[in-house]
Scaffold this motif. Structure first.
Motif, short mmCIF file in Angstrom:
data_model
loop_
_atom_site.label_atom_id
_atom_site.label_comp_id
_atom_site.label_asym_id
_atom_site.label_seq_id
_atom_site.Cartn_x
_atom_site.Cartn_y
_atom_site.Cartn_z
N UNK A 182 -17.17 45.76 -4.12
CA UNK A 182 -18.29 45.44 -3.23
C UNK A 182 -17.93 45.71 -1.77
N UNK A 183 -16.68 45.43 -1.42
CA UNK A 183 -16.25 45.72 -0.04
C UNK A 183 -16.32 47.23 0.21
N UNK A 184 -15.87 47.99 -0.77
CA UNK A 184 -15.93 49.45 -0.64
C UNK A 184 -17.39 49.90 -0.55
N UNK A 185 -18.21 49.36 -1.45
CA UNK A 185 -19.62 49.79 -1.50
C UNK A 185 -20.36 49.42 -0.21
N UNK A 232 -26.04 50.26 -0.62
CA UNK A 232 -24.88 49.51 -1.13
C UNK A 232 -24.95 49.46 -2.66
N UNK A 233 -26.16 49.18 -3.15
CA UNK A 233 -26.33 49.11 -4.60
C UNK A 233 -26.02 50.46 -5.26
N UNK A 234 -26.47 51.53 -4.59
CA UNK A 234 -26.22 52.85 -5.17
C UNK A 234 -24.74 53.17 -5.16
N UNK A 235 -24.08 52.84 -4.07
CA UNK A 235 -22.66 53.12 -3.97
C UNK A 235 -21.87 52.25 -4.97
N UNK A 236 -22.32 51.02 -5.13
CA UNK A 236 -21.66 50.13 -6.09
C UNK A 236 -21.76 50.72 -7.50
N UNK A 237 -22.95 51.18 -7.84
CA UNK A 237 -23.16 51.77 -9.17
C UNK A 237 -22.29 53.02 -9.34
N UNK A 238 -22.17 53.79 -8.28
CA UNK A 238 -21.34 55.00 -8.35
C UNK A 238 -19.87 54.62 -8.56
N UNK A 275 -16.11 55.19 -11.04
CA UNK A 275 -14.92 55.75 -10.36
C UNK A 275 -13.76 54.76 -10.42
N UNK A 276 -13.45 54.36 -11.65
CA UNK A 276 -12.44 53.33 -11.83
C UNK A 276 -11.08 53.71 -11.23
N UNK A 277 -10.70 54.96 -11.46
CA UNK A 277 -9.39 55.40 -10.96
C UNK A 277 -9.33 55.37 -9.44
#
Ligand code: TRP
Length: 335
Positions: free
Chosen positions: A69-72, A288-294, A298-300
């Motif tokens: 969430x911080x990243x998103x 933010x929601x879109x970036x979170x979903x993306x 992008x687990x790695x």
């Protein structure tokens, strides 16, 4: 050209669930705006969460969610030091050392300790009591100049300064004495159901808070149901807590002043205003929601970010910790 050294800022956020609009507008959005001006460190304070009983699988998930969430939210891991507290053992180590310089009396006076012990009567553990010493360690390890904290944490910051001064008094200048950062104050977002209370993710009434990941329809509906008063004018006035809160949110999101908002909704009812607030919030949270979903895909990448964050943090924190250990007389390990 000589560049001035940037001031350093540090803050932590507990992984107690999906962040609310209050966390976002009150804190995280400002963190984003500070990333060029300051040297910033942000971390997920998972060790602090252990002071109240947690479901292990849930805590683990929430810590990862919080980091993502911080990243998103737009915090750039290249510009900011971003890590998970428990990945950097120096926090627990310095926390212990500082607890030996923290007095029973001063810890007993902490309002958060009193509140939380009243709330969790069956689990008043030593960690809950010692919480401020760990928080002091978080801050002092990084020699932070500034700590942006909400009103509920100013007492802990004051405590941090006291412990740091006490320690420096005994051993010389080891710690930088941090200041509170109240620069750009974020909006103080109140509950949508009881606007005299702060918006909280632990509220049992789901309609009281907006989670950053709420579905757009849910967001608009929660605003439609927001508690207001029996008047009709959208105006910021004493006693109109519900409307004041909605105006504060709308203003934070659109940049409009209270007067501009009153003009915009002149002759319209609360109903129209509530929908407009809801829709503005939806637009604010959409990226933010879109970036979170993306990032969920992008687990790695996310893992690489917190790995690198922990390595850098361990290096920075390690320098302070070694100094402390030397000062208090701990025998260095054999090389
Ligand atoms: N106690 C803070 C809170 O609950 C979280 C926190 C832990 C923190 N360590 C910190 C905040 C260090 C600022 C600096 O909000």
């Amino acid at each position: 050209m000589e560049t001035e050294k940037k001031k350093s800022i540090l803050s932590g956020i507990q992984p107690t669930g999906v962040f609310t609009l209050g966390n976002y507008l009150g804190a995280i959005r400002n963190w984003k705006s500070m990333q060029d001006e300051f040297d910033c460190a942000y971390f997920v304070a998972d060790l602090h969460s252990l002071t109240v009983r947690q479901d292990p699988a849930d805590l683990k998930k929430r810590s990862l969610d919080a980091y993502r969430m911080l990243l998103a939210s737009g915090l750039d891991p290249e510009k900011n030091l971003m890590f998970i507290q428990s990945h950097v053992p120096a926090h627990a180590e310095l926390g212990w050392i500082l607890s030996c310089y923290s007095l029973f009396g001063e810890l007993s006076r902490m309002t958060q300790f009193k509140d939380k012990s009243a709330k969790h009567e069956d689990n008043i553990n030593a960690g809950l009591f010692d919480y401020p010493a760990l928080m002091a360690a978080d801050i002092l390890l990084y020699q932070a100049d500034l700590v942006p904290v909400g009103a509920d944490q100013t007492q802990h910051l004051e405590f941090t300064r006291d412990v740091a001064n006490r320690f420096n008094g005994l051993y010389g200048d080891v710690f930088k004495i941090p200041e509170g950062y109240y620069g750009k104050t974020g909006a103080r977002v109140m509950s949508l159901q009881d606007p005299t209370k702060k918006m909280s993710k632990s509220d049992t009434n789901q309609n009281a808070f907006i989670s950053i990941l709420d579905d757009p329809k849910v967001i608009v509906n929660k605003f439609k149901r927001a508690v207001t008063d029996s008047e009709t004018e959208v105006a910021f006035r004493e006693g109109k807590d519900g409307i004041n809160n909605l105006m504060g949110i709308y203003s934070a999101v659109t940049g409009k002043s209270m007067d501009e908002i009153t003009q915009e909704f002149a002759g319209k009812g609360y109903g129209d205003f509530k929908i407009a607030v809801g829709e503005a919030v939806v637009e604010e949270l959409r990226p933010i929601q879109e970036e979170y979903a993306r990032l969920l895909t992008e687990k790695d990448y996310v893992e690489a970010c917190y790995k690198k964050g922990a390595e850098t943090a361990a290096y920075v924190a390690g320098k302070t910790l070694s100094k402390v250990k030397k000062k208090v007389g701990l025998l260095p390990p054999a090389k």
